[in-house]
Scaffold this motif. Structure first.
Motif, PDB file in Angstrom:
ATOM      1  N   PRO A  87      16.349  32.483  24.487  1.00  0.00           N
ATOM      2  CA  PRO A  87      17.370  33.322  25.126  1.00  0.00           C
ATOM      3  C   PRO A  87      18.766  32.775  24.837  1.00  0.00           C
ATOM      4  N   PRO A  88      19.735  33.648  24.644  1.00  0.00           N
ATOM      5  CA  PRO A  88      21.084  33.181  24.337  1.00  0.00           C
ATOM      6  C   PRO A  88      21.783  32.635  25.580  1.00  0.00           C
ATOM      7  N   ASP A  89      22.864  31.908  25.366  1.00  0.00           N
ATOM      8  CA  ASP A  89      23.730  31.521  26.475  1.00  0.00           C
ATOM      9  C   ASP A  89      24.460  32.774  26.961  1.00  0.00           C
ATOM     10  N   PHE A  90      24.678  32.876  28.253  1.00  0.00           N
ATOM     11  CA  PHE A  90      25.424  34.028  28.778  1.00  0.00           C
ATOM     12  C   PHE A  90      26.053  33.663  30.109  1.00  0.00           C
ATOM     13  N   THR A  91      26.986  34.519  30.552  1.00  0.00           N
ATOM     14  CA  THR A  91      27.779  34.244  31.749  1.00  0.00           C
ATOM     15  C   THR A  91      27.783  35.454  32.674  1.00  0.00           C
ATOM     16  N   VAL A  92      27.613  35.201  33.955  1.00  0.00           N
ATOM     17  CA  VAL A  92      27.684  36.232  34.990  1.00  0.00           C
ATOM     18  C   VAL A  92      28.762  35.829  35.999  1.00  0.00           C
ATOM     19  N   LEU A  93      29.632  36.764  36.344  1.00  0.00           N
ATOM     20  CA  LEU A  93      30.622  36.537  37.400  1.00  0.00           C
ATOM     21  C   LEU A  93      30.126  37.136  38.709  1.00  0.00           C
ATOM     22  N   THR A  94      30.643  36.618  39.808  1.00  0.00           N
ATOM     23  CA  THR A  94      30.277  37.177  41.099  1.00  0.00           C
ATOM     24  C   THR A  94      31.409  36.982  42.097  1.00  0.00           C
ATOM     25  N   GLY A  95      31.378  37.756  43.175  1.00  0.00           N
ATOM     26  CA  GLY A  95      32.401  37.656  44.200  1.00  0.00           C
ATOM     27  C   GLY A  95      32.241  38.783  45.206  1.00  0.00           C
ATOM     28  N   SER A  96      33.001  38.707  46.281  1.00  0.00           N
ATOM     29  CA  SER A  96      32.932  39.714  47.341  1.00  0.00           C
ATOM     30  C   SER A  96      34.251  39.743  48.099  1.00  0.00           C
ATOM     31  N   CYS A  97      34.389  40.741  48.969  1.00  0.00           N
ATOM     32  CA  CYS A  97      35.521  40.828  49.893  1.00  0.00           C
ATOM     33  C   CYS A  97      36.847  41.044  49.161  1.00  0.00           C
ATOM     34  N   ALA A  98      37.024  42.269  48.654  1.00  0.00           N
ATOM     35  CA  ALA A  98      38.214  42.634  47.879  1.00  0.00           C
ATOM     36  C   ALA A  98      39.094  43.574  48.708  1.00  0.00           C
ATOM     37  N   TYR A  99      39.928  43.000  49.547  1.00  0.00           N
ATOM     38  CA  TYR A  99      40.799  43.770  50.436  1.00  0.00           C
ATOM     39  C   TYR A  99      42.133  44.023  49.743  1.00  0.00           C
ATOM     40  N   ILE A 100      42.511  45.297  49.611  1.00  0.00           N
ATOM     41  CA  ILE A 100      43.792  45.677  49.015  1.00  0.00           C
ATOM     42  C   ILE A 100      44.651  46.296  50.112  1.00  0.00           C
ATOM     43  N   ASN A 101      45.807  45.727  50.346  1.00  0.00           N
ATOM     44  CA  ASN A 101      46.667  46.164  51.449  1.00  0.00           C
ATOM     45  C   ASN A 101      47.094  47.624  51.311  1.00  0.00           C
ATOM     46  N   ASP A 102      47.167  48.306  52.434  1.00  0.00           N
ATOM     47  CA  ASP A 102      47.606  49.696  52.497  1.00  0.00           C
ATOM     48  C   ASP A 102      48.253  49.890  53.868  1.00  0.00           C
ATOM     49  N   PRO A 103      49.551  49.551  54.021  1.00  0.00           N
ATOM     50  CA  PRO A 103      50.198  49.450  55.332  1.00  0.00           C
ATOM     51  C   PRO A 103      50.004  50.618  56.275  1.00  0.00           C
ATOM     52  N   PRO A 104      50.054  51.894  55.834  1.00  0.00           N
ATOM     53  CA  PRO A 104      49.890  52.974  56.816  1.00  0.00           C
ATOM     54  C   PRO A 104      48.555  52.929  57.569  1.00  0.00           C
ATOM     55  N   PHE A 105      47.543  52.280  56.987  1.00  0.00           N
ATOM     56  CA  PHE A 105      46.213  52.272  57.599  1.00  0.00           C
ATOM     57  C   PHE A 105      45.743  50.877  57.987  1.00  0.00           C
ATOM     58  N   ASP A 106      46.504  49.837  57.658  1.00  0.00           N
ATOM     59  CA  ASP A 106      46.134  48.479  58.035  1.00  0.00           C
ATOM     60  C   ASP A 106      46.500  48.202  59.485  1.00  0.00           C
ATOM     61  N   ARG A 107      45.861  47.185  60.049  1.00  0.00           N
ATOM     62  CA  ARG A 107      46.218  46.756  61.391  1.00  0.00           C
ATOM     63  C   ARG A 107      47.587  46.071  61.352  1.00  0.00           C
ATOM     64  N   PRO A 108      48.366  46.169  62.422  1.00  0.00           N
ATOM     65  CA  PRO A 108      49.685  45.525  62.433  1.00  0.00           C
ATOM     66  C   PRO A 108      49.562  44.007  62.322  1.00  0.00           C
TER      67      PRO A 108
END
Length: 469
Positions: free
Chosen positions: A145-166
């Motif tokens: 089998p060849p060498d290979f790479t997998v990325l991972t992550g979670s929790c990608a919050y993008i701000n949106d002031p009209p709908f975010d909590r103060p």
């Protein structure tokens, strides 16, 4: 986990709707009447988001894209090592009912080849958004089998002031997608909370649809999605409200949206619904679990036998899939943590009967090569979960790699008794899994990197660490 208050300037995004007072008012209120005539046809050669690579196999690839209005789209592609080998996909129409999204399959591809792919929108190519697709190499019975790479992550919050909590902005660190793009990985595995529904969003399916569209229109994220094949599972914030369970009234709409915006090979199996699936990449099988669709309410007494995170049908699928798998690495992924026994939130420790039943089964069958991935907690850590002896023989400890957060606010961590010392990370980060070597020297290196791509820690696992003798 719940999101902290957030307030910040609206991130740059391409305009999805025609500019008008009516459109502005609807966006501000979170409403969306959704008639097909409400959006103008897409300008020729213009995309709103993508093309994004979904699951890429040896002979085919699934490509997702989104137009800013109704359009006819197709992909042209050519192999870089054989430019005369050209192809064109079927034409797909995008419309308001389908969120102006298209899933386009490229087939009859050459295994182990690289293709340059260009989307055409209403007759014109979107040449500034061409992507490179690399099909999987055929290696079994032919080569190591060849060498290979997998990325991972979670929790990608993008701000949106009209709908975010103060209060203080909760999201940030959007530059993280630059080093992730530069990794040139073979796959990205999203571990849930891939976007954050706000309280206003989950009052209606239309509000949830607006959150998906605005998130995919975020330029730093869109650039990364074009660079690397992507598969995903969800957790509470991209399924429904915070800590939501199987009772969520719009779960069918949530599943439809998830299928619309991601490019997994499958979603559920047979008549068992959910986002769970399996993807294979060389000598790794990745079992992506759904910890929301079948989930019991968190308030259910922990010792109650019917309290489940994954549910009997999904666990039956997982057990059969593990027994069938011949992969050297068997990676089980879910949104919540599996083996943090100090998780006071939503980890599998809060579902002790279901967890104990699976661990007993896993030990009974002595399945080697199992590793766990998780997100959710807004911290990263490596967990080593000891197992008692079975039939007089001690089994290998189970390793869990928790990777979080990408863009959400980081947490402080807890007193996880199973944490590997030196692996707690309380800043934004992403994970890297590097598979390399041949024969008995094959190994898996787990790496955590910060928003600048700097290594924070790494941990190498040999085959013997995963139960291979």
């Amino acid at each position: 986990m719940g999101a902290a208050p957030a307030r910040k300037a609206v991130p740059a995004r391409r305009h999805f709707l025609r500019s008008s007072l009516g459109a502005t008012a609807l966006l501000a209120s979170g409403g969306w009447p959704f008639p097909a005539a409400w959006a103008e046809p897409a300008a020729p050669g213009v995309l709103f988001a993508g093309p994004m690579q979904g699951y890429v196999a040896a002979r085919s690839a699934l490509i997702w894209l989104q137009t800013p209005g109704a359009a006819e789209v197709f992909l042209e592609y050519a192999a870089s090592d054989a430019p005369q080998t050209r192809g064109r996909s079927a034409t797909v129409k995008t419309d308001a009912a389908g969120q102006f999204c298209a899933h386009i399959v490229l087939d009859d591809l050459i295994p182990g080849s690289t293709y340059l792919c260009t989307a055409h929108v209403n007759g014109q190519p979107a040449t500034d958004r061409s992507i490179v697709v690399r099909t999987q190499k055929i290696w079994l019975f032919r080569s190591p089998p060849p060498d290979f790479t997998v990325l991972t992550g979670s929790c990608a919050y993008i701000n949106d002031p009209p709908f975010d909590r103060p209060g203080k902005p909760y999201g940030g660190g959007y530059a993280i997608y630059d080093p992730m793009t530069q990794e040139r990985a073979d796959l990205m595995v999203w571990l849930g909370d891939n976007l954050y529904f706000r309280e206003a969003d989950t009052l209606s399916p239309e509000g949830m649809a607006l959150r998906y569209r605005s998130t995919r229109g975020f330029a730093p994220l869109d650039s990364f999605l074009r660079s690397t094949p992507q598969v995903a599972i969800w957790d509470d914030h991209d399924y429904g409200p915070n800590d939501s369970d199987s009772s969520f009234e719009f779960k069918d709409d949530a599943l439809k949206l998830f299928k619309t915006y991601w490019g997994n090979p499958t979603y559920g199996v047979g008549n068992v619904a959910g986002v769970f699936t399996k993807v294979s990449l060389f000598d790794a099988d990745i079992f992506l679990l759904d910890d929301r669709w079948w989930r019991s309410a968190d308030a259910t007494a922990p010792g109650e036998r019917g309290k489940v995170m994954f549910g009997p049908a999904q666990m039956r699928w997982l057990r059969n899939a593990l027994l069938f798998s011949r992969a050297r690495f068997k990676i089980i992924a879910a949104g919540g943590q599996f083996f943090n026994d100090d998780d006071a939130y939503e980890g599998w420790n809060q579902f002790p009967v279901e967890r104990a039943e699976f661990l007993g089964w896993l030990q009974q069958y002595r399945i080697p090569g199992v590793l766990f991935l998780s997100g959710d907690r807004h911290i990263t850590e490596l967990i080593k979960y000891p197992r008692p002896a079975y039939s007089g023989k001690r089994d290998y400890p189970l390793i869990e790699f928790t990777s979080s957060p990408l863009n959400s606010g980081a947490a402080k961590g807890d007193d996880d008794p199973n944490r590997v010392p030196g692996t707690l990370v309380t800043e934004r980060n992403y994970g890297v899994l590097k598979f390399s070597g041949e024969g008995k020297n094959r190994s898996l290196e787990l790496v955590t990197k910060n928003v600048d791509g700097k290594v924070l820690w790494s941990h190498r696992l040999s085959l013997s660490d995963l139960g291979w003798n």
